[in-house]
Scaffold this motif. Structure first.
Motif, short mmCIF file in Angstrom:
data_model
loop_
_atom_site.label_atom_id
_atom_site.label_comp_id
_atom_site.label_asym_id
_atom_site.label_seq_id
_atom_site.Cartn_x
_atom_site.Cartn_y
_atom_site.Cartn_z
N PRO A 43 0.93 -1.34 0.35
CA PRO A 43 -0.24 -0.34 -0.10
C PRO A 43 0.70 1.48 -0.22
O PRO A 43 -0.25 2.42 -0.02
CB PRO A 43 -0.44 0.26 1.71
CG PRO A 43 0.58 -0.93 2.52
CD PRO A 43 1.02 -1.58 1.55
N LEU A 44 2.42 1.40 -0.30
CA LEU A 44 3.07 2.03 -0.09
C LEU A 44 3.15 2.78 -1.75
O LEU A 44 3.20 1.38 -2.68
CB LEU A 44 4.25 2.34 -0.15
CG LEU A 44 4.50 1.76 1.98
CD1 LEU A 44 6.04 1.15 1.91
CD2 LEU A 44 3.70 2.00 2.35
N ASN A 45 2.68 4.38 -2.07
CA ASN A 45 3.02 4.72 -3.15
C ASN A 45 3.39 6.14 -3.54
O ASN A 45 3.53 6.84 -2.45
CB ASN A 45 1.04 5.01 -3.25
CG ASN A 45 0.25 3.33 -3.17
OD1 ASN A 45 0.54 3.16 -4.54
ND2 ASN A 45 -0.17 3.34 -2.28
N LEU A 46 3.58 6.63 -4.20
CA LEU A 46 4.16 7.48 -4.77
C LEU A 46 3.06 8.90 -5.41
O LEU A 46 2.67 9.26 -6.51
CB LEU A 46 6.08 7.55 -6.03
CG LEU A 46 6.20 9.19 -6.13
CD1 LEU A 46 6.93 9.77 -4.28
CD2 LEU A 46 7.24 8.46 -7.53
N SER A 47 2.96 9.98 -4.53
CA SER A 47 2.22 10.87 -5.59
C SER A 47 2.97 11.33 -6.36
O SER A 47 4.05 11.62 -6.55
CB SER A 47 1.53 12.01 -4.10
OG SER A 47 1.24 12.55 -4.79
N PRO A 48 1.38 11.16 -7.59
CA PRO A 48 2.31 11.92 -8.43
C PRO A 48 2.71 13.66 -8.87
O PRO A 48 1.63 14.21 -8.15
CB PRO A 48 1.19 12.33 -9.39
CG PRO A 48 -0.12 11.50 -8.93
CD PRO A 48 -0.11 11.01 -7.54
N ALA A 49 3.22 14.04 -9.41
CA ALA A 49 3.61 15.35 -9.38
C ALA A 49 3.95 15.94 -10.68
O ALA A 49 4.58 15.17 -11.28
CB ALA A 49 4.55 15.59 -8.20
#
Length: 329
Positions: free
Chosen positions: A135-141
């Protein structure tokens, strides 16, 4: 929305998530901290387990815990965890598991990264997240204002509140408001079916929408200014027959952060108001001028990889003191 050059170093745009702000500290063990410094680890065993498995020691990341339900973000499921026993939290973690969306890194390999510009911290974060899994994710930017504007219009269907614009050249300063939040706004015709305070001088409006043949409470307005209160008081009339709502509103029906339900006076529920700022139910709504009357009828990263990435940046970093305080922005 801020122009691309509005903030130091230019703007970096990110989605504004409808969740709980959490700083994850990976040391000998894992701990999860709220914006106010409250230890929330026990409420998110699923995220603590994932962080223990996927984050190397000496890492501190900042982000939001979110829960997806039927394709949308559900703040209610998150709120439920904070008022539940350990057994109930464990059940909720199985039934509606949380996800973590990371948007910043404050430390890598026991080195404090908060003094680095956001773009450098983002590079560190992307390296850390390159091998993460749910469940670890990188937020888009993005630095593309056009893409950000598209996000603002399309992501709201999934419960994203709007955008956050950050200065790409800014260091991380906990406790200071450096970011610019851009909320998606919309308008909707709602029924004014109750007021807080007397009918002649209402303090706030309680509004509803027809759902499945019933008039459902959807929120209340912000406190009314004196002029608006007087003007609206002239439009309100007692109901001509039975009213669909009780005089005492149930706790949480108007504001899920308040424990008590205010007593409402109930006018004739046949007038429509235009309700703005529909981003989140837990916020009170400001109301626009009333309209026509109607009939009543929403990875794991290793220490070696971290050290390799850190090498060119090491002159800018310093060891984390034992008493470092990870206070969120």
């Amino acid at each position: 929305m801020p122009a691309p050059s509005a903030l130091p170093g230019g703007c970096l745009y990110e989605p504004k998530w409808d969740g709980f702000r959490l700083v994850i500290v990976r040391d000998r063990d894992v701990s999860l901290w709220s914006r106010k410094g409250t230890d929330l680890t026990r409420y998110f065993p699923d995220l603590a387990e994932a962080a223990s498995a996927q984050l190397p020691a000496g890492v501190v990341v900042d982000g939001e815990a979110v829960v997806w339900r039927e394709g949308r973000l559900s703040f209610d499921e998150l709120q439920h965890r904070l008022s539940s026993s350990a057994a109930t939290v464990a059940r909720l973690a199985r039934e509606w598991p949380a996800s973590y969306v990371a948007f910043d890194v404050l430390a890598v390999a026991d080195q404090d990264a908060r003094s680095l510009p956001l773009l450098d911290r983002r590079a560190l974060l992307e390296e850390l997240a390159s091998e993460w899994s749910a469940p670890l994710n990188l937020s888009p930017a993005t630095r593309d204002a056009g893409e950000a504007a598209e996000w603002l219009e399309t992501m709201t269907a999934a419960g994203i509140e709007g955008l956050v614009a950050k200065g790409a050249g800014q260091p991380y300063r906990g406790g200071q408001r450096q970011w610019v939040k851009v909320k998606h706004r919309d308008t909707l015709d709602v029924v004014c079916a109750a007021v807080i305070g007397p009918l002649q001088r209402p303090e706030a409006l309680v509004v509803g929408l027809p759902v499945d043949g019933e008039l459902r409470i959807v929120g209340r307005s912000t406190p009314l200014r004196a002029a608006a209160s007087r003007a609206l008081g002239q439009l309100l009339q007692p109901p001509e027959g039975p009213h669909p709502w009780p005089a005492q509103v149930k706790p949480g029906a108007l504001d899920r952060f308040n424990s008590g339900g205010p007593r409402c006076h109930r006018p004739d529920p046949r007038r429509t108001d235009r309700c703005g700022d529909l981003g989140r139910r837990r916020h009170h709504r400001p109301l626009l001028p009333p309209r026509r009357p109607i009939r009543p009828g929403e990875a794991r990263a290793t220490r070696r990889r971290s050290e390799r990435l850190l090498a060119p940046l090491r002159p800018l970093l310093w060891p984390i003191p034992p008493s470092a305080s990870w206070r969120a922005e």
